[in-house]
Design a protein around this motif. Structure first.
Motif, PDB file in Angstrom:
ATOM      1  N   THR A 150       0.838  -1.199   0.000  1.00  0.00           N
ATOM      2  CA  THR A 150       0.000   0.000   0.000  1.00  0.00           C
ATOM      3  C   THR A 150       0.874   1.252   0.000  1.00  0.00           C
ATOM      4  O   THR A 150       2.083   1.165   0.192  1.00  0.00           O
ATOM      5  CB  THR A 150      -0.915   0.033   1.244  1.00  0.00           C
ATOM      6  OG1 THR A 150      -0.087  -0.107   2.398  1.00  0.00           O
ATOM      7  CG2 THR A 150      -1.946  -1.079   1.206  1.00  0.00           C
ATOM      8  N   ARG A 152       3.227   4.090  -1.025  1.00  0.00           N
ATOM      9  CA  ARG A 152       4.337   3.870  -1.953  1.00  0.00           C
ATOM     10  C   ARG A 152       4.901   2.498  -1.634  1.00  0.00           C
ATOM     11  O   ARG A 152       5.434   2.279  -0.541  1.00  0.00           O
ATOM     12  CB  ARG A 152       5.407   4.942  -1.745  1.00  0.00           C
ATOM     13  CG  ARG A 152       6.611   4.732  -2.618  1.00  0.00           C
ATOM     14  CD  ARG A 152       7.615   5.854  -2.413  1.00  0.00           C
ATOM     15  NE  ARG A 152       8.770   5.676  -3.277  1.00  0.00           N
ATOM     16  CZ  ARG A 152       9.737   6.567  -3.409  1.00  0.00           C
ATOM     17  NH1 ARG A 152       9.685   7.690  -2.741  1.00  0.00           N
ATOM     18  NH2 ARG A 152      10.743   6.344  -4.204  1.00  0.00           N
ATOM     19  N   VAL A 186      -4.312   8.694   0.217  1.00  0.00           N
ATOM     20  CA  VAL A 186      -4.677   8.094  -1.063  1.00  0.00           C
ATOM     21  C   VAL A 186      -5.433   9.093  -1.935  1.00  0.00           C
ATOM     22  O   VAL A 186      -5.195   9.226  -3.129  1.00  0.00           O
ATOM     23  CB  VAL A 186      -5.534   6.824  -0.822  1.00  0.00           C
ATOM     24  CG1 VAL A 186      -6.057   6.266  -2.135  1.00  0.00           C
ATOM     25  CG2 VAL A 186      -4.688   5.772  -0.103  1.00  0.00           C
ATOM     26  N   GLY A 213       5.406   5.240 -10.567  1.00  0.00           N
ATOM     27  CA  GLY A 213       4.229   5.371  -9.716  1.00  0.00           C
ATOM     28  C   GLY A 213       2.937   5.067 -10.458  1.00  0.00           C
ATOM     29  O   GLY A 213       1.973   4.576  -9.859  1.00  0.00           O
ATOM     30  N   SER A 217       0.529   2.195  -9.103  1.00  0.00           N
ATOM     31  CA  SER A 217      -0.840   2.564  -8.762  1.00  0.00           C
ATOM     32  C   SER A 217      -1.871   1.847  -9.632  1.00  0.00           C
ATOM     33  O   SER A 217      -3.053   1.802  -9.305  1.00  0.00           O
ATOM     34  CB  SER A 217      -0.981   4.080  -8.910  1.00  0.00           C
ATOM     35  OG  SER A 217      -2.309   4.459  -9.093  1.00  0.00           O
ATOM     36  N   ALA A 219      -2.515   2.893 -12.743  1.00  0.00           N
ATOM     37  CA  ALA A 219      -3.238   4.075 -13.225  1.00  0.00           C
ATOM     38  C   ALA A 219      -3.108   4.283 -14.729  1.00  0.00           C
ATOM     39  O   ALA A 219      -3.381   5.365 -15.231  1.00  0.00           O
ATOM     40  CB  ALA A 219      -2.728   5.314 -12.483  1.00  0.00           C
ATOM     41  N   GLY A 277       3.892  10.254 -10.430  1.00  0.00           N
ATOM     42  CA  GLY A 277       4.603   9.076  -9.922  1.00  0.00           C
ATOM     43  C   GLY A 277       6.060   9.047 -10.318  1.00  0.00           C
ATOM     44  O   GLY A 277       6.582   7.999 -10.705  1.00  0.00           O
ATOM     45  N   ASP A 301       1.982  12.593  -6.497  1.00  0.00           N
ATOM     46  CA  ASP A 301       2.708  11.443  -5.947  1.00  0.00           C
ATOM     47  C   ASP A 301       2.090  11.053  -4.622  1.00  0.00           C
ATOM     48  O   ASP A 301       1.589  11.898  -3.881  1.00  0.00           O
ATOM     49  CB  ASP A 301       4.191  11.766  -5.760  1.00  0.00           C
ATOM     50  CG  ASP A 301       5.029  10.494  -5.772  1.00  0.00           C
ATOM     51  OD1 ASP A 301       5.680  10.228  -6.792  1.00  0.00           O
ATOM     52  OD2 ASP A 301       5.009   9.734  -4.771  1.00  0.00           O
ATOM     53  N   ILE A 302       2.147   9.770  -4.335  1.00  0.00           N
ATOM     54  CA  ILE A 302       1.559   9.291  -3.081  1.00  0.00           C
ATOM     55  C   ILE A 302       2.496   9.531  -1.897  1.00  0.00           C
ATOM     56  O   ILE A 302       2.086   9.491  -0.750  1.00  0.00           O
ATOM     57  CB  ILE A 302       1.176   7.792  -3.198  1.00  0.00           C
ATOM     58  CG1 ILE A 302       0.179   7.404  -2.098  1.00  0.00           C
ATOM     59  CG2 ILE A 302       2.415   6.905  -3.167  1.00  0.00           C
ATOM     60  CD1 ILE A 302      -0.651   6.206  -2.409  1.00  0.00           C
ATOM     61  N   ASP A 320      -2.978   8.884  -4.517  1.00  0.00           N
ATOM     62  CA  ASP A 320      -2.782   7.752  -5.414  1.00  0.00           C
ATOM     63  C   ASP A 320      -3.059   8.193  -6.854  1.00  0.00           C
ATOM     64  O   ASP A 320      -4.126   8.745  -7.140  1.00  0.00           O
ATOM     65  CB  ASP A 320      -3.725   6.621  -4.990  1.00  0.00           C
ATOM     66  CG  ASP A 320      -3.520   5.372  -5.818  1.00  0.00           C
ATOM     67  OD1 ASP A 320      -2.417   5.219  -6.373  1.00  0.00           O
ATOM     68  OD2 ASP A 320      -4.457   4.566  -5.912  1.00  0.00           O
ATOM     69  N   ALA A 321      -2.109   7.932  -7.739  1.00  0.00           N
ATOM     70  CA  ALA A 321      -2.197   8.433  -9.117  1.00  0.00           C
ATOM     71  C   ALA A 321      -3.509   8.028  -9.790  1.00  0.00           C
ATOM     72  O   ALA A 321      -4.112   8.830 -10.513  1.00  0.00           O
ATOM     73  CB  ALA A 321      -1.002   7.924  -9.925  1.00  0.00           C
ATOM     74  N   LYS A 322      -3.950   6.814  -9.532  1.00  0.00           N
ATOM     75  CA  LYS A 322      -5.152   6.323 -10.214  1.00  0.00           C
ATOM     76  C   LYS A 322      -6.361   7.220  -9.911  1.00  0.00           C
ATOM     77  O   LYS A 322      -7.052   7.689 -10.824  1.00  0.00           O
ATOM     78  CB  LYS A 322      -5.430   4.883  -9.768  1.00  0.00           C
ATOM     79  CG  LYS A 322      -6.490   4.170 -10.573  1.00  0.00           C
ATOM     80  CD  LYS A 322      -6.600   2.719 -10.069  1.00  0.00           C
ATOM     81  CE  LYS A 322      -7.778   1.995 -10.681  1.00  0.00           C
ATOM     82  NZ  LYS A 322      -7.575   1.674 -12.110  1.00  0.00           N
TER      83      LYS A 322
END
Lengths: 581, 165
Positions: A150, A152, A186, A213, A217, A219, A277, A301-302, A320-322
């Motif tokens: 989870t 990074r 997130v 990233g 992710s 993404a 990311g 970035d996370i 979170d990138a997604k």
């Protein structure tokens, strides 16, 4: 029912859905290996060196997105994992490494095969544990998998003393974790996302800078949607290869030290860099002060510690990138934003046509770039994973391979670990049994872990090694040629071993190619061979990877390649005017 | 500039090493360090005084946040914190000058905790500048030994015109 710690460990792996474990036994690890003997769902793979085990787990994780799992014994077994762990840490690869440890009663007494592996790995793990009470073991394992996968992602190490493995407990695998000090952010901040969307909608020369990233992710779909919606050109880092299809018109290629010139020109000229990311690594940025110096920067970035670490940014979005990319698309749709990059793309395409990657093909000498190009062509229509070693082979793979699908690429990014490729390819083959897995290799790097050829043969993993054999530590030689007056100190590798015989000794198909006309036939033979194969391509010995940013230089001032640059001299005024209209 | 970081961590073995090594790795010298359990026995507070470049320190703080065992970090504002150190001075104190030393201790609200034939040991608490002033005065008599704790600190309560203790 009471079971042993070792059995609980294996049950925990089963509960986590672990399919394959890369493990090397030894004294204090025996209770755990004994418990593994019973498992019907966890396949245990025996490498020939613990470093190989970690790179295998790493390669597996890169192509599946699932955590790689390693089990080794104490002392040297544990210390042999260090390079592999550091490699996974630098590249944010999810991994859980179990090291057996001497009994708690003798820890700290310099017992046989004792090493302080939790102490040693503090700076190269996301977290680590020394389990002193068997009752804590299931909870620790649950936490380790949670932490590794989870936020990074990264490697987590669990050190298990032998008496803990032998002790009994009533086993229950926890369903949740309780970590008050670990709550990754997130969801991106709505206001920041809105602000970013506004900037993207207005930008005339935007550039999307995608990294590992995006893959971590998951993404890639959201990334493609955003880039197609706004017609954003994309540069993907070595770690981000595959995050965006490299045969897409908007895909420009890899930025930085060995990126194509037009990519670095685009970075130098962009007015809005959308970093997703990535960590502004020095191999990408070159001289920081001139990197994207005309640009405002959005950084998604996370990991909050990455924001502003190397380069000040205008709009930070921690998340979170997604999710963040999906929300960006929603925002842009809400504003009815339209793509405005038509003229900018023409500027870039003009550069792309004038300054493509380039080498001098040869009728009699096998050029390494040509081999990678042929790999690309011959694998066009089959599902393929490309893995690389480290050095020139890796850079040529970056330049000439086209990664079209996410998680079909594995290369040691941050640490630059020679010896990564072969074991990572084997791990990747476990993760993607239906894919053709190819290790683009060099004669230096592969020898750091060539013993893993035995693992591939015995475990029936049909990896293909495309060995670009130039008889040098090629990248070292290149730097010596360019910056040390061709004084080839310790970089010459005389033709030893005979790689074809080495391949055959391990039961592989071994082929040698010295004539460019034979390249295709050899590649096809290897790819069609029902088992592992190595092709020893005797390539041009003193070929350099070009273009190249000199260390510490600005990325638009590159050595080699088609003459041109810095970017200020490269601009077509007429086209640029259109950008500003 | 000097910063006082108050880091709330899980009270577990090895946590101090994780925290301290982050500073070491980035070339920071820790000027003072104090660790102790808090009102909640599962938590410890580490008070770290460290000097250096603000941007780099911010990066260290962000990296500290990433440690799983770290719950909370405060970079305490010197105007908004109460901080204390404790120092033990063993000072040369021949009989004829002993009263002067006791006088100094009194002025600084310090305590005499041990008296020998030729020395007295003084326990003093306070903020760093007060203790430094006291050390200066005592040096004239000859400080034979000195031991000091790291600084501990808490943020001040949020109220108008809070008095300084």
């Amino acid at each position: 029912m009471r079971i042993t710690g070792a059995q609980a460990l294996v049950r925990s792996l089963e509960a986590e859905g672990v399919e394959v474990l890369f493990g090397y036994p030894g004294g204090v690890a025996l209770p755990i290996f004994d418990a593994l003997y019973e498992s019907t769902t966890v396949r245990t793979v025996l490498p020939r060196h613990e470093q190989g085990a970690v790179h295998m787990a790493d390669g597996y994780a890169r192509v599946t997105g699932k955590p790689g799992v390693v089990l080794v014994t104490s002392g040297p077994g544990a210390t042999n994992t260090v390079t592999g762990i550091a490699n996974a840490y630098m590249d944010s690869i999810p991994m859980v490494v179990f090291t057996a440890q001497v009994a708690t009663t003798v820890i700290g007494t310099d017992a046989f095969q004792e090493s302080d592996i939790t102490g040693i790995t503090i700076p190269i793990t996301k977290h680590n544990y020394l389990v002193k009470d068997v009752a804590e073991l299931p909870e620790v394992i649950k936490e380790a998998f949670h932490i590794a996968t989870t936020g990074r992602p990264g490697p987590v190490l669990i050190d298990v003393p032998v008496d803990v493995s032998r002790a009994e407990l009533t086993f229950k695998y926890p369903e949740t974790v309780n970590l008050s000090g670990y709550k990754p952010t997130v969801k991106g901040h709505a206001k920041q996302i809105k602000q970013a969307a506004g900037m993207i909608a207005k930008a005339r020369k935007p550039l999307l800078y995608a990294g590992g990233g995006v893959l971590a992710s998951g993404a890639w779909k959201e990334l493609k949607e955003l880039c197609e919606l706004m017609q954003l050109p994309v540069v993907a880092t070595l770690m981000g290869k595959g995050a965006f299809p490299e045969d897409h018109h908007l895909s420009l290629g890899m930025p930085g030290m060995h990126g194509p010139k037009y990519v670095n020109y685009a970075i130098t000229e962009t007015d809005l860099l959308i970093a997703v990311g990535v960590r502004f690594d020095d191999r990408v940025t070159g001289k920081l002060s001139s990197f994207a110096s005309k640009s405002r920067i959005i950084h998604i970035d996370i990991d909050p510690a990455e924001i502003g670490k190397n380069k000040a940014v205008d709009v930070p979005v921690v998340g979170d990138a997604k999710g963040v990319l999906a929300e960006l698309v929603v925002e842009l749709r809400k504003m009815n934003a339209e793509p405005r990059t038509d003229a900018w793309m023409r500027v870039i395409d003009d550069w792309r046509s004038r300054y493509p990657l380039h080498y001098h093909p040869h009728d009699e000498v096998v050029m390494p770039q040509y081999v990678v190009e042929r790999v690309r062509e011959l694998t066009k229509d089959r599902p393929t994973v490309i893995v690389t070693e480290v050095g020139q082979n890796q850079m040529w793979a970056c330049q000439y391979a086209r990664i079209k699908e996410p998680r079909t690429w594995a290369s040691s990014g941050g640490l630059g670990t020679m010896g990564f490729g072969l074991p990572a390819a084997i791990g990747a083959q476990f993760g993607r049994p239906g894919h053709l897995v190819i290790d683009i290799a060099g004669d230096g790097s592969i020898q750091m872990n060539s013993q893993e050829m035995a693992t591939a043969a015995i475990e029936k993993q049909p990896v293909k090694v495309v060995l670009l054999n130039n008889g040098f530590l090629g990248m070292v030689r290149q730097w010596q040629e360019l910056f040390y007056e061709r004084r080839y100190s310790s970089s010459v590798l005389p033709p030893c071993p005979d790689f074809v015989k080495l391949a055959e000794a391990y039961g592989w198909l071994g082929l040698r190619v010295t004539d460019p006309k034979e390249v295709d036939a050899a590649l096809n033979a290897a790819f069609d061979h029902d088992g592992p194969a190595l092709i020893d391509f005797r390539v041009a010995p003193e070929e350099c990877v070009f273009p190249m940013v000199a260390p510490g230089g600005s990325i638009d001032e590159m050595l080699g390649g088609i003459p041109g640059g810095p970017v200020s001299e490269m601009l077509d005024d007429e086209l640029l005017e259109e950008v500003w209209e | 500039m000097q910063h006082t970081l108050s880091v709330l961590v899980e009270n577990k073995p090895g946590v101090l090493t994780r925290v301290a090594s982050l500073f070491a790795r980035r070339g920071f010298n820790i000027d003072s360090l104090a660790v102790g359990v808090t009102e909640d026995p599962s938590l410890s507070r580490i008070t770290i005084v460290v000097g250096g470049d603000d941007v780099r320190l911010e990066q260290v703080a962000k990296q500290l946040h990433k440690l799983i065992n770290v719950i909370k970090i405060q970079d305490l504002d010197p105007r908004e914190m109460v901080d204390r150190e404790l120092v033990l001075f063993k000072v040369n104190a021949p009989a004829d000058r002993r009263h002067e030393i006791i006088e100094i201790a009194n002025v600084f609200r310090a305590k005499i905790v041990d008296v020998g034939k030729n020395t007295v040991t003084i326990e003093a608490t306070g903020a760093g500048d007060k203790l430094a002033a006291m050390e200066d005065l005592l040096r004239a008599y000859g400080i034979k030994e000195l031991a000091r704790t790291g600084k501990i600190a808490l943020s001040r309560a949020l109220r108008e015109g809070a008095a300084t203790a």
